[in-house]
Design an enzyme around this catalytic site. Structure first.
Site, PDB file in Angstrom:
ATOM      1  N   LEU A  75       1.620 -13.453   4.543  1.00  0.00           N
ATOM      2  CA  LEU A  75       2.687 -14.022   5.374  1.00  0.00           C
ATOM      3  C   LEU A  75       2.715 -13.476   6.794  1.00  0.00           C
ATOM      4  O   LEU A  75       3.643 -13.754   7.548  1.00  0.00           O
ATOM      5  CB  LEU A  75       4.037 -13.821   4.686  1.00  0.00           C
ATOM      6  N   CYS A  76       1.685 -12.719   7.186  1.00  0.00           N
ATOM      7  CA  CYS A  76       1.593 -12.222   8.561  1.00  0.00           C
ATOM      8  C   CYS A  76       1.120 -13.330   9.491  1.00  0.00           C
ATOM      9  O   CYS A  76       0.264 -14.132   9.139  1.00  0.00           O
ATOM     10  CB  CYS A  76       0.611 -11.054   8.651  1.00  0.00           C
ATOM     11  N   HIS A  77       1.682 -13.336  10.688  1.00  0.00           N
ATOM     12  CA  HIS A  77       1.243 -14.282  11.713  1.00  0.00           C
ATOM     13  C   HIS A  77      -0.042 -13.782  12.363  1.00  0.00           C
ATOM     14  O   HIS A  77      -0.172 -12.570  12.585  1.00  0.00           O
ATOM     15  CB  HIS A  77       2.313 -14.425  12.807  1.00  0.00           C
ATOM     16  N   MET A 113       2.606  -4.367  10.860  1.00  0.00           N
ATOM     17  CA  MET A 113       1.613  -4.592   9.800  1.00  0.00           C
ATOM     18  C   MET A 113       0.198  -4.340  10.310  1.00  0.00           C
ATOM     19  O   MET A 113      -0.647  -3.812   9.573  1.00  0.00           O
ATOM     20  CB  MET A 113       1.741  -6.001   9.223  1.00  0.00           C
ATOM     21  N   GLU A 114      -0.064  -4.683  11.547  1.00  0.00           N
ATOM     22  CA  GLU A 114      -1.384  -4.427  12.124  1.00  0.00           C
ATOM     23  C   GLU A 114      -1.637  -2.932  12.258  1.00  0.00           C
ATOM     24  O   GLU A 114      -2.731  -2.446  11.956  1.00  0.00           O
ATOM     25  CB  GLU A 114      -1.498  -5.131  13.485  1.00  0.00           C
ATOM     26  N   ASP A 128     -14.919   6.576   2.319  1.00  0.00           N
ATOM     27  CA  ASP A 128     -16.254   6.058   2.009  1.00  0.00           C
ATOM     28  C   ASP A 128     -17.350   6.920   2.619  1.00  0.00           C
ATOM     29  O   ASP A 128     -18.372   7.185   1.974  1.00  0.00           O
ATOM     30  CB  ASP A 128     -16.385   4.616   2.508  1.00  0.00           C
TER      31      ASP A 128
END
Length: 161
Positions: A75-77, A113-114, A128
């Site tokens: 749901l992120c733009h 969110m980014e 990793d």
């Protein structure tokens, strides 16, 4: 209690309509921590890991992740980021690497969110790159530490946390 913005009247998940929101300068910063054995932290600080410069790889991965956030979080733009920075700090006392991101743009919605995606993927990349020498590393403490812009203005985490 405030209603959820990503749920419509029928209770279905939906993308928030930001069409009418004004464009403002927005910034968010996030942090993650990856703890490890002291020997692993020493190898990172001395650049002695078999896979090479772990910070360069993790920095690029974090930047790419921030740019791909809308493809990962349903749901992120999609956003036109104007800046993404990833920084690392060796925390010898706690046998950890702190990862911080900074995301900026001029837009209609925030970039939290980014910023969170950037530090998460940078931490995964560090894992990793180091897992062959320390498979017991632990990624955690992922959080937003500051944000600016929009109607909520400026917010910064309580430094006593």
């Amino acid at each position: 209690m405030q209603s959820l913005s990503h749920v419509n009247q029928q209770g279905d998940a939906c993308m928030v309509d930001i069409t009418q929101k004004p464009v403002t300068q927005r910034m968010a910063s996030a942090q993650a921590r990856i703890t490890m054995r002291p020997q692993t932290l020493a190898m990172i600080s001395q650049g002695n890991l078999p896979k090479g410069d772990v910070f360069a790889a993790a920095r690029l991965a974090g930047i790419q992740a921030a740019k791909q956030c809308a493809n990962l979080i349903p749901l992120c733009h999609p956003l036109l980021l104007s800046k993404v920075d990833i920084d690392f700090e060796l925390d010898q006392a706690n046998q950890a690497v702190l990862i911080r991101s900074l995301c900026k743009l001029a837009g209609q919605t925030g970039v939290e969110m980014e910023a969170l995606t950037a530090v998460s993927v940078a931490a995964l990349t560090l894992f990793d790159m180091c897992k062959a020498v320390d498979p017991a590393m632990c990624i955690g403490d992922i959080r937003v530490i500051e944000k600016q812009g929009g109607k909520s203005g400026h917010w910064q985490e309580d430094q006593s946390v």
